[in-house]
Motif scaffolding. Structure first.
Motif, mmCIF file in Angstrom:
data_model
loop_
_atom_site.group_PDB
_atom_site.id
_atom_site.type_symbol
_atom_site.label_atom_id
_atom_site.label_comp_id
_atom_site.label_asym_id
_atom_site.label_seq_id
_atom_site.Cartn_x
_atom_site.Cartn_y
_atom_site.Cartn_z
ATOM 1 N N VAL A 181 8.023 6.529 13.991
ATOM 2 C CA VAL A 181 8.511 7.026 12.704
ATOM 3 C C VAL A 181 7.751 6.337 11.569
ATOM 4 C CG1 VAL A 181 10.501 7.266 11.174
ATOM 5 C CG2 VAL A 181 10.804 7.440 13.661
ATOM 6 N N THR A 182 7.138 7.128 10.717
ATOM 7 C CA THR A 182 6.463 6.635 9.521
ATOM 8 C C THR A 182 7.285 7.060 8.309
ATOM 9 O OG1 THR A 182 4.244 6.643 10.473
ATOM 10 C CG2 THR A 182 4.386 6.905 8.083
ATOM 11 N N THR A 183 7.611 6.118 7.439
ATOM 12 C CA THR A 183 8.464 6.399 6.285
ATOM 13 C C THR A 183 7.637 6.437 5.008
ATOM 14 O OG1 THR A 183 10.318 5.272 7.363
ATOM 15 C CG2 THR A 183 10.506 5.675 5.000
ATOM 16 N N VAL A 184 7.738 7.553 4.288
ATOM 17 C CA VAL A 184 7.021 7.754 3.027
ATOM 18 C C VAL A 184 8.043 8.106 1.947
ATOM 19 C CG1 VAL A 184 5.310 9.162 1.814
ATOM 20 C CG2 VAL A 184 4.921 8.512 4.201
ATOM 21 N N LEU A 185 7.906 7.496 0.783
ATOM 22 C CA LEU A 185 8.794 7.777 -0.340
ATOM 23 C C LEU A 185 8.048 8.566 -1.407
ATOM 24 C CD1 LEU A 185 10.430 4.239 -0.739
ATOM 25 C CD2 LEU A 185 11.162 6.132 0.733
ATOM 26 N N TYR A 186 8.778 9.427 -2.108
ATOM 27 C CA TYR A 186 8.215 10.165 -3.239
ATOM 28 C C TYR A 186 9.106 9.937 -4.448
ATOM 29 C CZ TYR A 186 6.258 13.960 -6.062
ATOM 30 O OH TYR A 186 5.653 14.693 -7.061
ATOM 31 N N GLU A 187 8.503 9.410 -5.500
ATOM 32 C CA GLU A 187 9.267 9.130 -6.714
ATOM 33 C C GLU A 187 8.331 9.130 -7.906
ATOM 34 O OE1 GLU A 187 12.856 6.094 -8.057
ATOM 35 O OE2 GLU A 187 11.356 5.403 -6.616
ATOM 36 N N ASP A 188 8.762 9.746 -8.997
ATOM 37 C CA ASP A 188 7.968 9.795 -10.232
ATOM 38 C C ASP A 188 6.572 10.363 -9.992
ATOM 39 O OD1 ASP A 188 10.092 8.658 -11.663
ATOM 40 O OD2 ASP A 188 9.404 6.614 -11.216
ATOM 41 N N GLY A 189 6.512 11.408 -9.163
ATOM 42 C CA GLY A 189 5.254 12.101 -8.935
ATOM 43 C C GLY A 189 4.269 11.373 -8.052
ATOM 44 N N ARG A 190 4.735 10.394 -7.295
ATOM 45 C CA ARG A 190 3.826 9.582 -6.476
ATOM 46 C C ARG A 190 4.418 9.313 -5.099
ATOM 47 N NH1 ARG A 190 -0.440 6.074 -7.313
ATOM 48 N NH2 ARG A 190 -0.549 4.261 -5.921
ATOM 49 N N PHE A 191 3.556 9.420 -4.075
ATOM 50 C CA PHE A 191 3.934 9.049 -2.718
ATOM 51 C C PHE A 191 3.639 7.570 -2.480
ATOM 52 C CE2 PHE A 191 3.118 13.625 -2.043
ATOM 53 C CZ PHE A 191 4.269 13.977 -1.351
ATOM 54 N N THR A 192 4.537 6.890 -1.748
ATOM 55 C CA THR A 192 4.341 5.491 -1.378
ATOM 56 C C THR A 192 4.626 5.336 0.106
ATOM 57 O OG1 THR A 192 5.080 4.761 -3.564
ATOM 58 C CG2 THR A 192 5.016 3.100 -1.814
ATOM 59 N N LEU A 193 3.710 4.704 0.818
ATOM 60 C CA LEU A 193 3.913 4.429 2.241
ATOM 61 C C LEU A 193 4.790 3.191 2.381
ATOM 62 C CD1 LEU A 193 3.265 4.943 5.242
ATOM 63 C CD2 LEU A 193 1.185 3.565 4.932
ATOM 64 N N LYS A 194 5.984 3.371 2.958
ATOM 65 C CA LYS A 194 6.920 2.260 3.116
ATOM 66 C C LYS A 194 6.785 1.594 4.479
ATOM 67 C CE LYS A 194 11.818 1.016 2.873
ATOM 68 N NZ LYS A 194 13.204 1.528 2.697
ATOM 69 N N GLN A 195 6.675 2.387 5.535
ATOM 70 C CA GLN A 195 6.569 1.830 6.881
ATOM 71 C C GLN A 195 5.754 2.788 7.736
ATOM 72 O OE1 GLN A 195 10.255 1.415 9.209
ATOM 73 N NE2 GLN A 195 9.573 -0.642 9.752
ATOM 74 N N TYR A 196 4.805 2.233 8.478
ATOM 75 C CA TYR A 196 3.877 3.058 9.255
ATOM 76 C C TYR A 196 4.067 2.833 10.754
ATOM 77 C CZ TYR A 196 -0.579 5.027 10.863
ATOM 78 O OH TYR A 196 -1.540 5.768 11.504
ATOM 79 N N GLY A 197 4.343 3.922 11.467
ATOM 80 C CA GLY A 197 4.371 3.878 12.928
ATOM 81 C C GLY A 197 5.411 2.954 13.530
ATOM 82 N N GLU A 198 6.630 2.943 12.973
ATOM 83 C CA GLU A 198 7.681 2.114 13.551
ATOM 84 C C GLU A 198 8.037 2.634 14.942
ATOM 85 O OE1 GLU A 198 10.488 -0.292 14.784
ATOM 86 O OE2 GLU A 198 9.216 -0.676 13.040
ATOM 87 N N GLY A 199 7.964 1.755 15.941
ATOM 88 C CA GLY A 199 8.229 2.202 17.310
ATOM 89 C C GLY A 199 8.836 1.142 18.200
ATOM 90 N N ALA A 200 9.357 0.052 17.608
ATOM 91 C CA ALA A 200 9.965 -1.006 18.419
ATOM 92 C C ALA A 200 11.111 -0.478 19.254
ATOM 93 C CB ALA A 200 10.423 -2.151 17.522
ATOM 94 N N PHE A 201 11.783 0.558 18.738
ATOM 95 C CA PHE A 201 12.939 1.133 19.444
ATOM 96 C C PHE A 201 12.541 1.833 20.738
ATOM 97 C CE2 PHE A 201 11.357 4.137 16.308
ATOM 98 C CZ PHE A 201 11.183 5.285 17.066
ATOM 99 N N LEU A 202 11.252 2.079 20.937
ATOM 100 C CA LEU A 202 10.784 2.756 22.148
ATOM 101 C C LEU A 202 10.667 1.805 23.345
ATOM 102 C CD1 LEU A 202 8.029 4.917 20.453
ATOM 103 C CD2 LEU A 202 10.116 5.803 21.502
ATOM 104 N N GLY A 203 10.684 0.508 23.081
ATOM 105 C CA GLY A 203 10.626 -0.459 24.174
ATOM 106 C C GLY A 203 9.411 -0.269 25.060
ATOM 107 N N ASN A 204 9.631 -0.268 26.371
ATOM 108 C CA ASN A 204 8.494 -0.155 27.300
ATOM 109 C C ASN A 204 7.956 1.271 27.427
ATOM 110 O OD1 ASN A 204 10.452 1.092 28.849
ATOM 111 N ND2 ASN A 204 10.544 -0.494 30.424
ATOM 112 N N LEU A 205 8.526 2.218 26.708
ATOM 113 C CA LEU A 205 7.994 3.580 26.685
ATOM 114 C C LEU A 205 6.994 3.790 25.541
ATOM 115 C CD1 LEU A 205 11.025 5.925 27.521
ATOM 116 C CD2 LEU A 205 9.088 5.297 28.974
ATOM 117 N N PHE A 206 6.771 2.733 24.737
ATOM 118 C CA PHE A 206 5.814 2.863 23.644
ATOM 119 C C PHE A 206 4.417 3.167 24.172
ATOM 120 C CE2 PHE A 206 2.625 1.258 20.722
ATOM 121 C CZ PHE A 206 3.061 1.736 19.514
ATOM 122 N N SER A 207 3.741 4.135 23.552
ATOM 123 C CA SER A 207 2.361 4.455 23.931
ATOM 124 C C SER A 207 1.571 4.830 22.696
ATOM 125 C CB SER A 207 2.329 5.595 24.952
ATOM 126 O OG SER A 207 2.864 6.794 24.415
#
Length: 212
Positions: A181-207
């Motif tokens: 999951v990558t989290t992006v925010l949009y506010e005041d006409g601008r996109f901001t990258l908050k978190q990129y490629g969160e996958g700790a919740f996938l455990g040993n299935l992460f690939s």
């Protein structure tokens, strides 16, 4: 008001398992990909998500169908979130590509934002089609949260080109893993990258697989 986007990369596909560049060629989820998507569904189950969209390619669409189940909401297909069109690279593995396109393969490794795929899309084209649609959603769902299913290269293009130094930033970005999951925010006409490629919740299935 702030609009939140969750960009979900599809789970592991059959083509990923074969080491092929799939691009806009359709390839279904693998069994592992469905298990990954179920974990992503658990991770996002308690989030107040207003709407679900996904690339119409089956690996992304099915992933988001699984993610949307706890929310009891439909998934709307949208071609704006398709993977990059890799042109003549599609359906080929890395060894074959290195023999056919040595210069392009070197750029892929060292300056990925500058790769020009024969018969395919540019990085900028992918960024623009995603940005334009997400700007529309930011108005439509102002102050709310939208979940979007997409692909590894498409997500990397979008997030990399948000930076002031897009070529350098895209090179620095790693690949977002399958079903992350990558989290992006949009506010005041601008996109901001908050978190990129969160996958700790996938455990040993992460690939993390660079073929799309």
């Amino acid at each position: 008001m702030k609009t939140t986007f969750y960009l979900v990369r599809h789970g592991k596909s059959e083509a990923n398992g074969q080491g092929k560049f799939c691009g806009q060629t359709d390839s279904p989820l693998s069994d592992q990909g469905r298990k990954q998507a179920a974990l992503t569904a658990d991770y996002l189950a308690d989030r107040p998500i207003e709407a679900f969209y996904a690339s119409d390619l089956s690996r992304a669409f099915e992933t988001v169908q699984i993610v949307a189940k706890p929310h009891h909401k439909p998934v709307i297909p949208d071609v704006a979130f398709r993977e990059m069109n890799f042109g003549s690279w599609e359906g080929r593995n890395w060894d074959t590509l290195q023999s056919l396109y040595p210069k392009e393969c070197l750029l892929w490794q060292e300056q990925i934002a500058r790769v020009d795929f024969p018969g395919g899309e540019t990085v900028t084209a992918v960024f623009e089609r995603m940005k334009n649609r997400m700007e529309q959603f930011a108005q439509q769902y102002e102050g709310k949260t939208v979940c979007i299913g997409s692909h590894g290269m498409a997500i990397r293009c979008f997030c990399g080109l948000l930076a002031d130094d897009p070529v350098g930033e895209m090179q620095r970005l790693s690949w977002a893993g399958n079903a992350t999951v990558t989290t992006v925010l949009y506010e005041d006409g601008r996109f901001t990258l908050k978190q990129y490629g969160e996958g700790a919740f996938l455990g040993n299935l992460f690939s993390t697989i660079t073929s799309k």
